[in-house]
Enzyme design. Sequence first.
Site, PDB file in Angstrom:
ATOM      1  N   LYS A  98      43.221 -29.382  23.887  1.00 26.19           N
ATOM      2  CA  LYS A  98      42.857 -30.313  24.952  1.00 26.19           C
ATOM      3  C   LYS A  98      44.060 -30.761  25.772  1.00 26.19           C
ATOM      4  O   LYS A  98      45.208 -30.541  25.412  1.00 26.19           O
ATOM      5  CB  LYS A  98      42.114 -31.515  24.360  1.00 26.19           C
ATOM      6  CG  LYS A  98      40.696 -31.163  23.938  1.00 26.19           C
ATOM      7  CD  LYS A  98      39.909 -32.386  23.495  1.00 26.19           C
ATOM      8  CE  LYS A  98      38.464 -32.009  23.176  1.00 26.19           C
ATOM      9  NZ  LYS A  98      37.690 -33.179  22.686  1.00 26.19           N
ATOM     10  N   ARG A 116      37.141 -30.103  14.498  1.00 31.62           N
ATOM     11  CA  ARG A 116      36.504 -29.120  15.380  1.00 31.62           C
ATOM     12  C   ARG A 116      37.601 -28.371  16.142  1.00 31.62           C
ATOM     13  O   ARG A 116      38.288 -28.945  16.989  1.00 31.62           O
ATOM     14  CB  ARG A 116      35.561 -29.838  16.358  1.00 31.62           C
ATOM     15  CG  ARG A 116      34.796 -28.929  17.303  1.00 31.62           C
ATOM     16  CD  ARG A 116      33.891 -29.761  18.210  1.00 31.62           C
ATOM     17  NE  ARG A 116      33.117 -28.929  19.103  1.00 31.62           N
ATOM     18  CZ  ARG A 116      33.539 -28.496  20.284  1.00 31.62           C
ATOM     19  NH1 ARG A 116      34.760 -28.829  20.710  1.00 31.62           N
ATOM     20  NH2 ARG A 116      32.770 -27.735  21.032  1.00 31.62           N
TER      21      ARG A 116
END
Length: 279
Positions: free
Chosen positions: A214, A248
């Site tokens: 991210k 995740r």
Amino acid sequence: MQIGNHHFDLDHKSYIMGILNVTPDSFSDGGSFVSPDDALIRTEQMIRQGASIIDVGGESTRPGYRMISDAEETERIAPVLERIRREFDVALSLDTYKYEVARAGIAAGADMINDIWGLRWDDRLAGLIAREGVAYCLMHNRKKPCTDHFYARFCEDIDGSLAIAKKAGISPDKIILDPGIGFGKTYEQNLWLLRELGRMNRWGLPLLLGTSRKSVVGITLDLPVGEREEGTIATTVLGRRQGVSLFRVHDVEKNIRALRMTDAILEAGLSENGPEGAV
């Protein structure tokens, strides 16, 4: 916690959720696993590397994403879920916040709904989850980052989503919390949350962390999406140290190795006096 036919000891162990985006436009791997055959190959690879849950997503939620119709999203995810369910013994999560997509996904084999809007997008979703008895990951999100009293607002948001879940009849033992790194937060707020993940234990629920590749990693290290592996692993280790049990990620193998090493170190400290002769 029971997720499908699989039991997860989320109080004592850590697990990897492998990301399977069957989308043409996801920020990291868009277009790589669009066909069911490619998705199946990727699923087998992640299971072999140690993933305990496969999280299937049919709509990109990258910054500035284009929302697609329920029908298009269902067309993407249903065949993949059905084939994974037939061919592999693995817990299946569906990454969606839409009632119709969730309904179709559960019918196709999903054991869990991973909802980026924390039951705030569609009023019908909470009731569906309660009726079906599937596991549920409640993620924190906002349309815009708050500009003051960040942590207080963060807690209010989660409390509100949990109130919706309780009213609908979702069992607390089916709920997982995700702080929503990268969603509705500034860069500084994301970093602060990562440092303070332990505060989320106040709700007494299992925690999931999704930081894989991210922007908080990319901005910090000034690296493109494909070179954020080490930064992601650093957040995985930090999260585990603060009580997170589900992670995740895209890069299953390296993150699971990091978790095994972290768990070994943490478990070595369980005895008050340490190993024989240490004190």
